[in-house]
Design a protein around this motif. Structure first.
Motif, PDB file in Angstrom:
ATOM      1  N   ALA A  67       5.796 -18.531 -16.139  1.00  0.00           N
ATOM      2  CA  ALA A  67       5.419 -18.622 -14.728  1.00  0.00           C
ATOM      3  C   ALA A  67       5.372 -17.240 -14.088  1.00  0.00           C
ATOM      4  O   ALA A  67       4.454 -16.917 -13.321  1.00  0.00           O
ATOM      5  N   SER A  68       6.340 -16.407 -14.413  1.00  0.00           N
ATOM      6  CA  SER A  68       6.374 -15.045 -13.879  1.00  0.00           C
ATOM      7  C   SER A  68       5.157 -14.241 -14.352  1.00  0.00           C
ATOM      8  O   SER A  68       4.509 -13.555 -13.562  1.00  0.00           O
ATOM      9  N   LEU A  69       4.850 -14.342 -15.632  1.00  0.00           N
ATOM     10  CA  LEU A  69       3.682 -13.635 -16.171  1.00  0.00           C
ATOM     11  C   LEU A  69       2.403 -14.163 -15.549  1.00  0.00           C
ATOM     12  O   LEU A  69       1.499 -13.384 -15.208  1.00  0.00           O
ATOM     13  N   LYS A  70       2.300 -15.474 -15.400  1.00  0.00           N
ATOM     14  CA  LYS A  70       1.114 -16.084 -14.789  1.00  0.00           C
ATOM     15  C   LYS A  70       0.872 -15.476 -13.410  1.00  0.00           C
ATOM     16  O   LYS A  70      -0.260 -15.089 -13.086  1.00  0.00           O
ATOM     17  N   ASN A  71       1.933 -15.358 -12.618  1.00  0.00           N
ATOM     18  CA  ASN A  71       1.800 -14.795 -11.279  1.00  0.00           C
ATOM     19  C   ASN A  71       1.422 -13.317 -11.313  1.00  0.00           C
ATOM     20  O   ASN A  71       0.646 -12.852 -10.472  1.00  0.00           O
ATOM     21  N   GLN A  72       1.947 -12.589 -12.283  1.00  0.00           N
ATOM     22  CA  GLN A  72       1.558 -11.183 -12.435  1.00  0.00           C
ATOM     23  C   GLN A  72       0.075 -11.072 -12.755  1.00  0.00           C
ATOM     24  O   GLN A  72      -0.636 -10.237 -12.188  1.00  0.00           O
ATOM     25  N   PHE A  73      -0.405 -11.915 -13.669  1.00  0.00           N
ATOM     26  CA  PHE A  73      -1.820 -11.877 -14.039  1.00  0.00           C
ATOM     27  C   PHE A  73      -2.711 -12.271 -12.867  1.00  0.00           C
ATOM     28  O   PHE A  73      -3.767 -11.668 -12.668  1.00  0.00           O
TER      29      PHE A  73
END
Length: 150
Positions: A67-73
């Motif tokens: 979820a954190s990576l998704k938001n970064q992307f």
């Protein structure tokens, strides 16, 4: 315009237009966000299932990280287009005098370097997805293994 808030159809239509943005970096970030979302989905489909009780803690961690990576992307989608727009703005700077030409040239160089960093950041960050995908493929809900593989 915030690209990440567009509809999927609107984003794809904007990409196929004569507008130079969104470009490759934004598309790479969108695809990485989608990959992270699939990993997160498989982790969620594993959590709470008796058959996968032994990996529940791990899947919660995987879901949180994905979820954190998704938001970064998602943020990088617009960051890439904004960086490209800085290049375009630099090219529009005045170039009437030698001093203006020097300032313009430096601005173009700096903006180009900045724009190159965004796709690099997408690629570098995307590497973190491989371990998460491996976790959901090998230990996650087998009914969703193909989603994890994608």
């Amino acid at each position: 315009m915030e690209l990440k808030k567009m509809t999927v159809e609107g984003f794809v239509q904007e990409t196929s237009s004569s507008s130079p943005a969104p470009g490759g970096g934004s598309i790479a970030a969108l695809n990485a966000a989608s990959a992270a979302a699939l990993i997160e989905m498989v982790a969620h489909l594993t959590i709470g299932k008796e058959k996968y009780a032994a990996v529940e803690t791990e899947m919660k961690e995987v879901a949180e990280k994905a979820a954190s990576l998704k938001n970064q992307f998602l943020a990088l989608i617009d960051e890439d287009s904004n960086a490209f727009n800085k290049i375009m703005a630099a090219f529009k700077m005045p170039k009437g005098s030698d001093e203006e030409k020097a300032v313009r040239s430096k601005a173009i160089q700096e903006a180009t370097k900045g724009a190159a960093l965004v796709p690099f950041k997408v690629g570098e960050t995307a590497n973190e997805l491989f371990a998460l995908a491996d976790a959901v493929i090998t230990r996650g809900n087998t009914n969703a293994v193909t989603d994890g593989a994608v």
